[in-house]
Design an enzyme around this catalytic site. Structure first.
Site, PDB file in Angstrom:
ATOM      1  N   PHE A  90      61.922  45.318  69.283  1.00 35.06           N
ATOM      2  CA  PHE A  90      60.833  45.488  69.983  1.00 35.06           C
ATOM      3  C   PHE A  90      60.736  45.472  71.553  1.00 35.06           C
ATOM      4  O   PHE A  90      59.864  45.839  72.356  1.00 35.06           O
ATOM      5  CB  PHE A  90      59.822  44.674  69.590  1.00 35.06           C
ATOM      6  CG  PHE A  90      59.649  44.334  68.001  1.00 35.06           C
ATOM      7  CD1 PHE A  90      59.212  45.634  67.266  1.00 35.06           C
ATOM      8  CD2 PHE A  90      60.338  43.301  67.478  1.00 35.06           C
ATOM      9  CE1 PHE A  90      59.101  45.681  65.898  1.00 35.06           C
ATOM     10  CE2 PHE A  90      60.206  43.227  66.099  1.00 35.06           C
ATOM     11  CZ  PHE A  90      59.532  44.330  65.214  1.00 35.06           C
ATOM     12  N   SER A 132      65.500  27.132  64.361  1.00 36.55           N
ATOM     13  CA  SER A 132      65.814  26.586  65.689  1.00 36.55           C
ATOM     14  C   SER A 132      65.726  25.227  65.646  1.00 36.55           C
ATOM     15  O   SER A 132      66.751  24.686  66.263  1.00 36.55           O
ATOM     16  CB  SER A 132      64.780  27.280  66.572  1.00 36.55           C
ATOM     17  OG  SER A 132      65.049  26.943  67.791  1.00 36.55           O
ATOM     18  N   HIS A 172      55.886  33.261  67.414  1.00 32.17           N
ATOM     19  CA  HIS A 172      54.821  33.292  68.394  1.00 32.17           C
ATOM     20  C   HIS A 172      53.654  32.522  68.426  1.00 32.17           C
ATOM     21  O   HIS A 172      52.793  32.794  68.849  1.00 32.17           O
ATOM     22  CB  HIS A 172      54.459  34.819  68.634  1.00 32.17           C
ATOM     23  CG  HIS A 172      55.482  35.654  69.138  1.00 32.17           C
ATOM     24  ND1 HIS A 172      56.752  36.068  68.884  1.00 32.17           N
ATOM     25  CD2 HIS A 172      55.411  36.379  70.439  1.00 32.17           C
ATOM     26  CE1 HIS A 172      57.529  36.866  69.538  1.00 32.17           C
ATOM     27  NE2 HIS A 172      56.742  37.035  70.370  1.00 32.17           N
ATOM     28  N   HIS A 221      60.486  35.559  76.519  1.00 30.77           N
ATOM     29  CA  HIS A 221      60.008  37.087  76.174  1.00 30.77           C
ATOM     30  C   HIS A 221      58.531  36.923  75.641  1.00 30.77           C
ATOM     31  O   HIS A 221      58.038  35.910  75.192  1.00 30.77           O
ATOM     32  CB  HIS A 221      60.914  37.700  75.426  1.00 30.77           C
ATOM     33  CG  HIS A 221      60.739  39.221  75.086  1.00 30.77           C
ATOM     34  ND1 HIS A 221      60.863  39.839  73.793  1.00 30.77           N
ATOM     35  CD2 HIS A 221      60.305  40.043  76.116  1.00 30.77           C
ATOM     36  CE1 HIS A 221      60.562  41.086  74.025  1.00 30.77           C
ATOM     37  NE2 HIS A 221      60.313  41.382  75.472  1.00 30.77           N
ATOM     38  N   ASP A 222      58.015  37.976  75.763  1.00 35.84           N
ATOM     39  CA  ASP A 222      56.517  38.236  75.369  1.00 35.84           C
ATOM     40  C   ASP A 222      55.478  37.182  75.628  1.00 35.84           C
ATOM     41  O   ASP A 222      54.955  36.559  75.318  1.00 35.84           O
ATOM     42  CB  ASP A 222      56.416  38.027  73.697  1.00 35.84           C
ATOM     43  CG  ASP A 222      57.175  39.144  73.010  1.00 35.84           C
ATOM     44  OD1 ASP A 222      57.254  40.307  73.620  1.00 35.84           O
ATOM     45  OD2 ASP A 222      57.832  38.881  72.072  1.00 35.84           O
TER      46      ASP A 222
END
Length: 216
Positions: free
Chosen positions: A19, A124, A144, A169-170
């Site tokens: 993406f 993670s 997210h 990111h994002d």
């Protein structure tokens, strides 16, 4: 002048599932090249199918270091069936769950970068708990939600070496983007507020921060 990937690497990036738009990819690549000069590994949280990994791996190859990429490969929240970012091709037909690991490996093979990447398959926070080495760059691009984005920051940001880069990111400041980018935005604010990081650049939703202080 910022470093840019070779045409074949950029083509591999654009051809991979994922993406990240090209302008953000170029900013990530430039950050990876810069961080690679520290001679320390680069680490990515959130592999998916390896689109951004291609850029990190090529920068690592040039620097003679490795990229580590962390993902359980079962997909994040927005990639599950019924959500906008779901791709049925990533579902294992035998068990009915997402499995992006085979696609990720094909991405690296096609780009000729397999030997420059170490895939850490797992969650993670579990991997971060047993990690104890400094990193030249940490790229946070995992889940997210506040739970997942916050855990990625807490687990990996402390390992960014002095002068190293934290890339998020994002990052979407607009409250309308609550589901896709508000948690990374809050992580970004947290990093700046810690006094440990200073912003270097912003490209689209990509933020590059440098470790300039202690604490997280």
């Amino acid at each position: 002048m910022a470093a840019v990937p070779r045409p074949e690497i950029l083509a591999a990036f654009e051809g991979a599932k994922g993406f990240m738009p090209v302008d953000e990819g170029l900013a990530l690549y430039a950050a990876a090249v810069e961080a690679g000069r520290l001679g320390l590994p680069l680490l990515e949280v959130g592999t998916y199918c390896g689109r951004s990994t291609v850029l990190l791996a090529d920068a690592a190859r040039a620097a003679g270091i490795a990229v580590l990429t962390v993902d359980h490969h079962r997909g994040s929240e927005e990639q599950q069936p019924g959500w906008d970012y779901h791709d049925p091709e990533t579902v294992d037909p035998e068990i009915g769950l997402m499995d992006t690991l085979p696609t990720f490996r094909r991405t690296l093979f096609r780009a000729g970068l397999e030997e420059h990447v170490i895939a850490l398959v797992g969650r993670s926070p579990q991997i971060a708990r047993i990690w104890n080495s400094p990193l030249g760059l940490v790229f946070v691009d995992g889940g997210h939600t506040d739970e997942h984005a916050g855990a990625d920051y807490e687990g990996w940001a402390p390992h960014v070496a002095e002068g190293g880069l934290l890339v998020i990111h994002d990052v979407f400041p607009d409250p309308e983007d609550e589901f896709t980018g508000q948690a990374p935005y809050r992580v970004y604010l947290r990093a700046l507020g810690s006094g440990a990081f200073t912003e270097v650049s912003a490209t689209g939703s990509l933020r590059v921060l440098r470790r300039t202080g202690t604490g997280v």
